[in-house]
Design an enzyme around this catalytic site. Structure first.
Site, PDB file in Angstrom:
ATOM      1  N   LYS A 297     -13.104  11.748   0.714  1.00 29.42           N
ATOM      2  CA  LYS A 297     -11.778  12.115   0.491  1.00 29.42           C
ATOM      3  C   LYS A 297     -11.734  13.284  -0.441  1.00 29.42           C
ATOM      4  CE  LYS A 297     -10.000   7.258   0.801  1.00 29.42           C
ATOM      5  NZ  LYS A 297      -9.314   6.303   0.462  1.00 29.42           N
TER       6      LYS A 297
ATOM      7  N   TYR B 248     -10.263  -4.555   1.205  1.00 29.25           N
ATOM      8  CA  TYR B 248      -9.495  -5.785   1.837  1.00 29.25           C
ATOM      9  C   TYR B 248     -10.253  -6.482   2.801  1.00 29.25           C
ATOM     10  CZ  TYR B 248     -10.138  -1.905   5.369  1.00 29.25           C
ATOM     11  OH  TYR B 248     -10.492  -1.011   6.059  1.00 29.25           O
TER      12      TYR B 248
END
Length: 227
Positions: free
Chosen positions: A59, A189
């Site tokens: 990122k 998640y």
């Protein structure tokens, strides 16, 4: 057919391809979405894609290989979406919206937060928390965290600790300090309940996983891919 994907180093944990494939099928969209495990971020420039998402650890590493940054992505200094050589960030939207939903549902006010991690995801979270006027402290979650965590209304895991397949890992906190009304948010998640969240729940804390954040940022990504 249009082609999209996700780049990262290890993508065993990712639900992105499953999510977008189901979306494309349900909405009759002529596109596909694939996972690309890359050894370095520079390889992304050679992928024949109409747009792609970016995850750990690229990122921030990918920034020098992009031609342009959206103003918000430039302020955050991290991207999770790229289209036509331009980087964007939708992580902050996913986090902000999913957190606000929980706080409103639980009728809780948060004035300060502890972010575990200092990478690309953490940068996006800090940006979102600034917009929410929530004071924020970040720490290196790879080390033992020597803080009185009772002083934080919100504690966020912005690292891959606990992520599949390394589900036994978790941030090194004194979980016995946690109590009711404190919120633990995990950007992970998969699995839905990490060890970080399980330990927080055992102390009565409110726990939130990253699934809703994932969905919101994915839909925001799709808006960019179609803009």
């Amino acid at each position: 057919m249009r082609h999209f994907g996700l780049i990262g180093r290890k993508l065993d944990h990712s639900w992105s391809a499953k999510y977008f494939s189901a979306k494309f099928a349900a909405e009759g969209i002529d596109a596909d979405y694939q996972l690309f495990e890359l050894e370095n971020a520079a390889q992304a420039k050679n992928l024949p894609l109409d747009g792609y998402n970016v995850t750990i650890p690229y990122k921030t590493i990918i920034l020098p290989y992009l031609e342009e940054l959206d103003p918000i992505a430039a302020e955050i200094n991290a991207v999770n979406v790229v289209k036509n050589g331009k980087g964007y960030n939708t992580d902050w939207i996913g986090f902000k919206q999913s957190l606000q939903e929980v706080l409103e549902a639980q009728d809780i006010d948060v004035s300060n937060a502890l972010i575990l991690g200092q990478g690309g995801a953490a940068k996006a979270l800090c940006y979102a928390l600034r917009l929410m006027n929530i004071a924020t402290k970040t720490v290196n979650a790879r080390e033992k965290i020597e803080l009185d965590i009772r002083q934080f209304d919100l504690i966020v895991n912005a690292t891959p600790l606990g992520m599949w397949p390394n589900v036994e890992t978790f941030p090194d906190l004194d979980y016995s300090m946690l109590g009711q009304k404190q919120v633990l948010f995990d950007c992970v998640y998969n699995p839905e309940e990490t060890e970080f969240l399980r330990r927080g729940k055992a102390q009565g804390a409110i726990t939130v996983n990253g699934k809703r954040m994932l969905i919101i940022q994915a839909e925001e990504s799709w808006k960019i891919f179609n803009s």
